[in-house]
Design a protein around this motif. Sequence first.
Motif, PDB file in Angstrom:
ATOM      1  N   ARG A 374       0.707  -1.418   0.321  1.00  0.00           N
ATOM      2  CA  ARG A 374      -0.099   0.055  -0.208  1.00  0.00           C
ATOM      3  C   ARG A 374       0.927   1.323   0.155  1.00  0.00           C
ATOM      4  O   ARG A 374       0.467   2.543  -0.391  1.00  0.00           O
ATOM      5  N   MET A 375       2.249   1.487   0.508  1.00  0.00           N
ATOM      6  CA  MET A 375       2.905   2.303   0.451  1.00  0.00           C
ATOM      7  C   MET A 375       3.776   2.428  -0.507  1.00  0.00           C
ATOM      8  O   MET A 375       3.574   3.750  -1.002  1.00  0.00           O
ATOM      9  N   GLN A 376       3.877   1.658  -1.715  1.00  0.00           N
ATOM     10  CA  GLN A 376       4.320   1.343  -2.807  1.00  0.00           C
ATOM     11  C   GLN A 376       3.139   2.648  -3.997  1.00  0.00           C
ATOM     12  O   GLN A 376       3.951   3.450  -4.430  1.00  0.00           O
ATOM     13  N   ASP A 377       2.045   1.958  -3.373  1.00  0.00           N
ATOM     14  CA  ASP A 377       0.850   2.959  -3.914  1.00  0.00           C
ATOM     15  C   ASP A 377       0.941   4.217  -4.042  1.00  0.00           C
ATOM     16  O   ASP A 377       0.921   5.414  -4.870  1.00  0.00           O
ATOM     17  N   MET A 378       1.259   4.262  -2.916  1.00  0.00           N
ATOM     18  CA  MET A 378       1.127   6.087  -2.199  1.00  0.00           C
ATOM     19  C   MET A 378       2.429   6.338  -2.480  1.00  0.00           C
ATOM     20  O   MET A 378       1.960   7.974  -3.410  1.00  0.00           O
ATOM     21  N   VAL A 379       3.409   6.021  -2.727  1.00  0.00           N
ATOM     22  CA  VAL A 379       4.495   6.755  -3.446  1.00  0.00           C
ATOM     23  C   VAL A 379       4.814   7.355  -4.524  1.00  0.00           C
ATOM     24  O   VAL A 379       4.499   7.982  -5.120  1.00  0.00           O
ATOM     25  N   ARG A 380       3.998   5.558  -5.659  1.00  0.00           N
ATOM     26  CA  ARG A 380       3.448   6.308  -6.935  1.00  0.00           C
ATOM     27  C   ARG A 380       2.855   7.170  -7.478  1.00  0.00           C
ATOM     28  O   ARG A 380       2.761   8.453  -7.941  1.00  0.00           O
ATOM     29  N   ASN A 381       1.517   7.344  -6.378  1.00  0.00           N
ATOM     30  CA  ASN A 381       0.675   8.489  -6.333  1.00  0.00           C
ATOM     31  C   ASN A 381       1.030   9.765  -6.464  1.00  0.00           C
ATOM     32  O   ASN A 381       1.048  10.846  -6.824  1.00  0.00           O
ATOM     33  N   LEU A 382       2.664  10.087  -5.200  1.00  0.00           N
ATOM     34  CA  LEU A 382       2.795  11.081  -4.890  1.00  0.00           C
ATOM     35  C   LEU A 382       4.015  11.619  -5.757  1.00  0.00           C
ATOM     36  O   LEU A 382       3.883  12.952  -6.001  1.00  0.00           O
ATOM     37  N   PHE A 492       0.313   5.703   9.444  1.00  0.00           N
ATOM     38  CA  PHE A 492      -0.156   5.205   8.672  1.00  0.00           C
ATOM     39  C   PHE A 492      -1.044   3.424   9.192  1.00  0.00           C
ATOM     40  O   PHE A 492      -0.647   3.651  10.260  1.00  0.00           O
ATOM     41  N   SER A 493      -2.104   4.048   8.763  1.00  0.00           N
ATOM     42  CA  SER A 493      -2.545   2.380   8.975  1.00  0.00           C
ATOM     43  C   SER A 493      -3.685   1.601   7.683  1.00  0.00           C
ATOM     44  O   SER A 493      -3.858   1.933   6.964  1.00  0.00           O
ATOM     45  N   MET A 494      -3.742   0.363   8.100  1.00  0.00           N
ATOM     46  CA  MET A 494      -4.110  -0.767   7.307  1.00  0.00           C
ATOM     47  C   MET A 494      -5.490  -0.580   6.973  1.00  0.00           C
ATOM     48  O   MET A 494      -6.179  -0.344   5.815  1.00  0.00           O
ATOM     49  N   ALA A 499      -8.214   9.169   3.242  1.00  0.00           N
ATOM     50  CA  ALA A 499      -8.565  10.527   3.540  1.00  0.00           C
ATOM     51  C   ALA A 499      -6.946  10.639   4.818  1.00  0.00           C
ATOM     52  O   ALA A 499      -6.602  11.710   4.845  1.00  0.00           O
ATOM     53  N   VAL A 500      -7.160  10.082   5.307  1.00  0.00           N
ATOM     54  CA  VAL A 500      -6.695   9.895   6.599  1.00  0.00           C
ATOM     55  C   VAL A 500      -4.841   9.074   6.111  1.00  0.00           C
ATOM     56  O   VAL A 500      -3.627  10.046   6.447  1.00  0.00           O
ATOM     57  N   ASN A 501      -4.479   8.219   5.961  1.00  0.00           N
ATOM     58  CA  ASN A 501      -3.596   8.019   5.146  1.00  0.00           C
ATOM     59  C   ASN A 501      -3.188   9.029   3.941  1.00  0.00           C
ATOM     60  O   ASN A 501      -1.362   9.591   4.554  1.00  0.00           O
TER      61      ASN A 501
END
Length: 675
Positions: A374-382, A492-494, A499-501
């Motif tokens: 999930r973090m990898q997905d967020m980094v891509r979007n950032l 960060f939380s699964m 919105a929170v993450n």
Amino acid sequence: MRIVRALVSLGLLSTALVQPQSSPLHGVEVADINRGADPCADFYEFANGRWRADNPIPAAMPRWSRRWAAGEAAKDRLHEILDQASAVPNQPKGSVDQLIGDFYGACTDETQANALGVKPIAPMLAEIEAVRNVAGVQRMIARFHGVAVAVPFILTAGSDSHNPTDVIAQINASGLGMPDRDYYVKSEPRFKDARDKYVAHVENMFRLSGDNDASATRAAATVMRMETRFAEASLDNVALRNPAATDHKMPFASLQRLAPAFNWAQYYEQAGLTPGEVNVSEPHFLETINRELTAVPVADWKTYLKWHLLDSAAPSLSEAFVREDFAFNGAYLNGATEMKPRWKQCVEMTDALLGEALGRKYVERFFPADAKNRMQDMVRNLRAAMGDTIQALDWMSAETKRRALEKLSTFNPKIGYPDRWKDYSAVPISRASFWDNVLAGRAFNVRDDLATIGKPVDRGRWGMTPPTSDAYYNPLLNEIVFPAGILQPPAFSMEADDAVNYGAIGVVIGHEISHGFDDQGAQYDAQGRLSNWWTPEDLKKFQAKTACVSHQFDGYFVEPGLHHNGQLVLGESIGDLAGASIAYRAFQISQRGKPPLPTIDGFTPEQQFFIAWGQFRGDAVRPEFARTMVQGDPHPIGKFRVIGPLSNLPEFQKAFSCKSDAPMVRAAADRCEVW
């Protein structure tokens, strides 16, 4: 947008988060919110004022928030791992359990430490006492460096700023017992008081080592005199932030000419190094050391070295030394009113010296693969959001945009833990002597670092241990790094919704990405070289925009008469401003194709995004620690990290329907926008 479509086609933008959530996820911590506060007047108080009121700063901590509480809770998990490892003696030699178990077991044996007193460092004290000449002083300096006692300078490995694929030696100024040069040279009452407290602290340490009162007083005066001269020759914290000010690569022969009184060939031989190119970050400082080697009596050098051995070893010795070390560094400088329990100090020391061994156990138990994904997905979007931001800039030319996007495309994200773990199996750890374990751990880490000099850079190495609750950007390798320790609530939380993450760890990701484009990072190109990639006109516009941020933070006071130095905190403040802006954009990207997120507990997704940042970053800080931070920390106080960036964002104003004259809304003429 065009850049988004391009990044999707290249695999740099995730589409995984476009899938509907399978079950309801929670929003922000509503119980933390002070509903009596106006979010448009003081968002710091609104976002988690209730939590701070209900959770005063613990006596052993200099600051406190849910983030810091989570960091301490992580140490509870490490405590569990170490208790289990230390409970089983005679583990296979060199195994992870033997190393961390025996190190921790020896550390927590306070009875043994108290019985030994100063005896563990007696052999090194005897080595210092045996020094008879300048050559002996130099050998002792090299001996100290081999066990990470960084006086009066330190040599480490680092990427060549002009050819980052190569690792060269880096010589940096060091050797001060107080936080930085200003404590020695500035005339304000707070610095004079610090000098008085420091001298008394040094005297107390010498007494504990066996000196009588008169001898301890003379020794402290000698230490203060020498350190003051070293401080006067050092750059201040603001100057050190300029990469060009510390860029002085030279061949080995030039190093010898710069400081001819020092036998560099012998030093390199003692360190196991082959002479080669070296970067001297502060040549004037090294010239001062060169002069002091012959101008200062050998007896004074011995006193100085003895002090720094005491200072370095104190946390690893008996309770009397630990308490004296805490009295100055923990209580006076940081405002803590009691020490952390021995077990927690030992957890921290195990992590510091055997971090990847302990971290391996931590990751196995507490960092699931789904979290990394999930973090990898967020980094891509950032990264996609940063690309959109660069493309949309109306002040940057097409040529500079091209180079900025090239740099963004070479970012290397690291998440959770290394792909390859360090091998500590040869480190001689036992339960017989904790100080000997500390020396062994330090010596391993020094050798591990120096062994990279003269070789191609190893991009798999990490600068933080996996349990660390922090993150960093390395401009020379153009990498952003997020250890497993920070990937827990409130960051960060699964179980948290997007919105929170995105409002918490998303802003942290954006912050680290933007470090590649802050006042320091912008001086490094896509290959990590210290090289200008800006057109002259664009650079002037960029500097004007960063000056706005510097001026804003100059206006934040931690107490009457004491305010932030905007130039000192400029990089981190640009990071927070850009991080919040691009994380908000990334949050919007992540929602494309999804059903609208619900309003939870009366807060819209947009409001939750900003509240999440306020709850993650909203630290309560002790006055003593605030003064120490303002003096030397490039990070602003938590309160200003919340209100500073958000007061510049129109998206925040819109989310909370703030009027244009609200305190949390900067006037258009004063609004700062960099990225």
